[in-house]
Design a protein around this motif. Sequence first.
Motif, PDB file in Angstrom:
ATOM      1  N   ASP A 349    -130.806  60.441 142.113  1.00 39.84           N
ATOM      2  CA  ASP A 349    -131.163  59.776 141.222  1.00 39.84           C
ATOM      3  C   ASP A 349    -130.752  59.768 139.694  1.00 39.84           C
ATOM      4  OD1 ASP A 349    -133.462  60.529 142.535  1.00 39.84           O
ATOM      5  OD2 ASP A 349    -133.656  62.788 141.819  1.00 39.84           O
ATOM      6  N   TYR A 350    -128.904  60.072 139.157  1.00 44.45           N
ATOM      7  CA  TYR A 350    -129.009  60.152 137.790  1.00 44.45           C
ATOM      8  C   TYR A 350    -127.681  59.025 137.937  1.00 44.45           C
ATOM      9  CZ  TYR A 350    -132.064  63.910 137.380  1.00 44.45           C
ATOM     10  OH  TYR A 350    -132.800  64.738 137.430  1.00 44.45           O
ATOM     11  N   ALA A 351    -127.508  58.156 136.598  1.00 45.58           N
ATOM     12  CA  ALA A 351    -126.336  57.529 136.438  1.00 45.58           C
ATOM     13  C   ALA A 351    -125.043  58.253 137.166  1.00 45.58           C
ATOM     14  CB  ALA A 351    -126.791  56.506 134.784  1.00 45.58           C
ATOM     15  N   VAL A 352    -125.347  59.495 136.464  1.00 44.44           N
ATOM     16  CA  VAL A 352    -123.718  60.374 136.608  1.00 44.44           C
ATOM     17  C   VAL A 352    -123.732  60.102 138.063  1.00 44.44           C
ATOM     18  CG1 VAL A 352    -125.225  62.414 136.648  1.00 44.44           C
ATOM     19  CG2 VAL A 352    -122.110  62.254 135.781  1.00 44.44           C
ATOM     20  N   SER A 353    -122.623  60.728 138.505  1.00 47.57           N
ATOM     21  CA  SER A 353    -122.214  60.432 140.427  1.00 47.57           C
ATOM     22  C   SER A 353    -121.759  61.566 140.231  1.00 47.57           C
ATOM     23  CB  SER A 353    -121.623  59.276 141.160  1.00 47.57           C
ATOM     24  OG  SER A 353    -120.371  59.011 140.546  1.00 47.57           O
ATOM     25  N   VAL A 354    -121.228  62.518 141.624  1.00 45.28           N
ATOM     26  CA  VAL A 354    -120.205  63.774 142.136  1.00 45.28           C
ATOM     27  C   VAL A 354    -118.988  62.597 141.649  1.00 45.28           C
ATOM     28  CG1 VAL A 354    -118.793  64.531 143.872  1.00 45.28           C
ATOM     29  CG2 VAL A 354    -121.477  64.005 143.460  1.00 45.28           C
ATOM     30  N   ASP A 355    -118.612  61.605 141.560  1.00 43.66           N
ATOM     31  CA  ASP A 355    -117.037  61.168 140.912  1.00 43.66           C
ATOM     32  C   ASP A 355    -117.076  61.334 140.250  1.00 43.66           C
ATOM     33  OD1 ASP A 355    -116.723  60.112 143.568  1.00 43.66           O
ATOM     34  OD2 ASP A 355    -116.809  58.250 143.779  1.00 43.66           O
ATOM     35  N   ASP A 356    -118.149  60.743 139.259  1.00 51.24           N
ATOM     36  CA  ASP A 356    -117.862  61.180 137.542  1.00 51.24           C
ATOM     37  C   ASP A 356    -117.548  62.411 137.475  1.00 51.24           C
ATOM     38  OD1 ASP A 356    -118.650  58.787 137.372  1.00 51.24           O
ATOM     39  OD2 ASP A 356    -121.303  58.433 137.570  1.00 51.24           O
ATOM     40  N   ILE A 357    -118.625  63.643 137.654  1.00 50.64           N
ATOM     41  CA  ILE A 357    -118.225  64.894 137.708  1.00 50.64           C
ATOM     42  C   ILE A 357    -116.948  65.332 137.863  1.00 50.64           C
ATOM     43  CG2 ILE A 357    -119.461  67.071 137.885  1.00 50.64           C
ATOM     44  CD1 ILE A 357    -122.431  65.720 137.835  1.00 50.64           C
ATOM     45  N   GLU A 358    -116.316  64.870 139.086  1.00 54.12           N
ATOM     46  CA  GLU A 358    -115.025  65.883 139.225  1.00 54.12           C
ATOM     47  C   GLU A 358    -114.183  65.417 138.844  1.00 54.12           C
ATOM     48  OE1 GLU A 358    -115.559  66.077 143.976  1.00 54.12           O
ATOM     49  OE2 GLU A 358    -117.316  66.722 143.622  1.00 54.12           O
ATOM     50  N   GLY A 359    -114.581  63.828 138.524  1.00 50.96           N
ATOM     51  CA  GLY A 359    -113.375  63.227 137.946  1.00 50.96           C
ATOM     52  C   GLY A 359    -112.805  63.474 136.332  1.00 50.96           C
ATOM     53  N   GLU A 360    -114.286  63.691 135.858  1.00 48.53           N
ATOM     54  CA  GLU A 360    -113.950  64.516 134.108  1.00 48.53           C
ATOM     55  C   GLU A 360    -113.073  65.157 134.203  1.00 48.53           C
ATOM     56  OE1 GLU A 360    -114.223  63.488 131.189  1.00 48.53           O
ATOM     57  OE2 GLU A 360    -114.976  61.140 131.742  1.00 48.53           O
ATOM     58  N   LEU A 361    -113.550  66.658 135.205  1.00 49.12           N
ATOM     59  CA  LEU A 361    -113.648  67.637 134.759  1.00 49.12           C
ATOM     60  C   LEU A 361    -112.027  68.158 135.978  1.00 49.12           C
ATOM     61  CD1 LEU A 361    -117.384  68.637 133.988  1.00 49.12           C
ATOM     62  CD2 LEU A 361    -114.815  68.767 132.474  1.00 49.12           C
ATOM     63  N   SER A 362    -111.751  67.613 136.986  1.00 51.15           N
ATOM     64  CA  SER A 362    -110.817  67.598 137.905  1.00 51.15           C
ATOM     65  C   SER A 362    -110.177  69.189 137.833  1.00 51.15           C
ATOM     66  CB  SER A 362    -109.851  66.684 138.435  1.00 51.15           C
ATOM     67  OG  SER A 362    -109.401  67.365 139.082  1.00 51.15           O
ATOM     68  N   GLU A 363    -109.802  68.808 136.663  1.00 55.44           N
ATOM     69  CA  GLU A 363    -108.871  70.172 136.163  1.00 55.44           C
ATOM     70  C   GLU A 363    -109.884  71.619 136.892  1.00 55.44           C
ATOM     71  OE1 GLU A 363    -110.068  69.661 132.596  1.00 55.44           O
ATOM     72  OE2 GLU A 363    -109.593  68.524 134.505  1.00 55.44           O
ATOM     73  N   LEU A 364    -111.295  71.733 135.532  1.00 58.50           N
ATOM     74  CA  LEU A 364    -111.588  73.047 136.362  1.00 58.50           C
ATOM     75  C   LEU A 364    -111.630  72.699 137.636  1.00 58.50           C
ATOM     76  CD1 LEU A 364    -113.788  72.701 132.887  1.00 58.50           C
ATOM     77  CD2 LEU A 364    -111.580  74.218 133.241  1.00 58.50           C
ATOM     78  N   PHE A 365    -111.993  72.579 137.984  1.00 56.12           N
ATOM     79  CA  PHE A 365    -112.833  71.714 139.294  1.00 56.12           C
ATOM     80  C   PHE A 365    -111.348  72.925 140.385  1.00 56.12           C
ATOM     81  CE2 PHE A 365    -115.828  68.806 139.220  1.00 56.12           C
ATOM     82  CZ  PHE A 365    -116.804  69.731 139.525  1.00 56.12           C
ATOM     83  N   ASP A 366    -110.307  72.517 140.063  1.00 56.32           N
ATOM     84  CA  ASP A 366    -109.176  72.937 140.513  1.00 56.32           C
ATOM     85  C   ASP A 366    -109.151  74.434 140.042  1.00 56.32           C
ATOM     86  OD1 ASP A 366    -108.316  70.775 141.923  1.00 56.32           O
ATOM     87  OD2 ASP A 366    -107.381  70.313 140.808  1.00 56.32           O
ATOM     88  N   GLU A 367    -109.088  75.113 139.357  1.00 53.88           N
ATOM     89  CA  GLU A 367    -108.865  76.226 138.288  1.00 53.88           C
ATOM     90  C   GLU A 367    -109.357  77.291 138.999  1.00 53.88           C
ATOM     91  OE1 GLU A 367    -108.733  78.348 133.839  1.00 53.88           O
ATOM     92  OE2 GLU A 367    -108.528  76.053 134.479  1.00 53.88           O
ATOM     93  N   TYR A 368    -110.840  76.561 139.246  1.00 51.98           N
ATOM     94  CA  TYR A 368    -112.146  77.824 139.636  1.00 51.98           C
ATOM     95  C   TYR A 368    -112.812  77.567 141.148  1.00 51.98           C
ATOM     96  CZ  TYR A 368    -112.652  78.995 134.580  1.00 51.98           C
ATOM     97  OH  TYR A 368    -113.005  79.669 133.161  1.00 51.98           O
ATOM     98  N   GLN A 369    -111.958  77.191 141.478  1.00 52.01           N
ATOM     99  CA  GLN A 369    -112.163  75.988 142.740  1.00 52.01           C
ATOM    100  C   GLN A 369    -113.632  76.004 142.832  1.00 52.01           C
ATOM    101  OE1 GLN A 369    -109.328  76.207 145.604  1.00 52.01           O
ATOM    102  NE2 GLN A 369    -108.562  76.104 143.718  1.00 52.01           N
ATOM    103  N   TRP A 370    -114.065  74.999 142.591  1.00 47.52           N
ATOM    104  CA  TRP A 370    -115.570  75.463 142.520  1.00 47.52           C
ATOM    105  C   TRP A 370    -115.865  73.600 143.402  1.00 47.52           C
ATOM    106  CZ3 TRP A 370    -115.503  74.194 136.916  1.00 47.52           C
ATOM    107  CH2 TRP A 370    -116.134  74.701 136.139  1.00 47.52           C
ATOM    108  N   PRO A 371    -116.643  74.176 144.793  1.00 52.23           N
ATOM    109  CA  PRO A 371    -116.390  73.023 145.770  1.00 52.23           C
ATOM    110  C   PRO A 371    -116.868  71.603 145.322  1.00 52.23           C
ATOM    111  CG  PRO A 371    -118.474  74.567 146.119  1.00 52.23           C
ATOM    112  CD  PRO A 371    -117.552  74.920 144.686  1.00 52.23           C
TER     113      PRO A 371
END
Length: 385
Positions: A349-371
């Motif tokens: 429903d939003y302009a922000v996408s999964v790719d936008d979020i995971e791209g912007e905060l990629s290092e945090l997804f790796d550090e915290y092992q967020w799916p």
Amino acid sequence: MYFDIAYYFRVLRHVWSLKQWPGKRGMLFRLLLVVPLVSAFHALCFLLDYVFFPRLWRQTVERPVFIIGHARSGTTLAHRLLAADGNQFSYFLYWELFFPSLLQKKLIRALGRLDALLGSPCLTRLQRWDDKTFGPTRHIHHMSLWNAEEDQFVMRAAFVTQQWALDVPMMDKIDLFHLDQMSDKKRRRWLHHYRECVKRQLLLNGGERTHLSKNPLMCGWVAALQETFPDARFVVMLRNPNECIPSTLRLLELSWKGRGWQPEQYRESLRVMTEISFESIRHPREVLAGHDQAVFVDYRKLVAEPRDTVHEVYAALGLTVSPSFDAYLRAQQDRERNHQSRFTYNIDDYAVSVDDIEGELSELFDEYQWPRLSRRSDLVKSVGP
């Protein structure tokens, strides 16, 4: 008492410029008549505080604890768990945020005691109003006049509040988030007023406790808070951005839709809020890197093991868990583990996408092992507090 005249006229000009908005007349009435009168009343009471309560001159704010993090990242849960340690902490109840003056709150408490002697007719009516007003949305955020709440709201009397941007989509017009990037003069004035409000609340609660604050907005105030409170301690909540960012945007959209605004009228505000969302997650980590009085908490652990997590937070901040508070934490353990939220959103429903979020905060997804969401069926999530 401080009043941000520049923000006041910025909001006034924007509302005046709205051509076809049916609520324009009512909003101008609030801005041109209600706000000046109410602010003048608060300013008078603020002044009288130092006359009637001379202890206020000597009241200090020592080693406050600030719970910050992106909205919907568990800041409310962490705040209310710690606020239950009433012998340790002082904090604002929601009703107290409407009355920044110590004199005002003392008088209201006195009226409450008088009401109790008469059988509590006023309290009964307030409780009915509270249930009617906040009951329908408590599955999203449990609000009540008697709950601990975000204490930045106490600055609304100084016109430092996002309430106007919730009534009228104008997050692209007024900026309350980037305080760390504002002028020294602006930072000093905002935080001096905030400190004055905190001093009054501390004195109201006896004067000896530790101030406990919870504010997602203050993710952009961290450096300014450190300047004002050099001994401050921080609890930073972290949650999978694929969950908390769309959830926050959904709440904002519901607020604006409920007031009759159309998507094209709040699209720019949603864009600004999306950018702020990324900064809310990155900025505290950048400012507090290496800070020995800051602890970072994974939302998943807080929900799964609230008692153990609070013990770890207390140890990191140099606090002691009393036996009575520990008993409370044990009782909360199963309750939080079994909590299921009924609030849902769809990230499509939003302009922000999964790719936008995971791209912007990629290092945090790796550090915290967020799916990382990869399948379309994964894009609808239930959101907790």
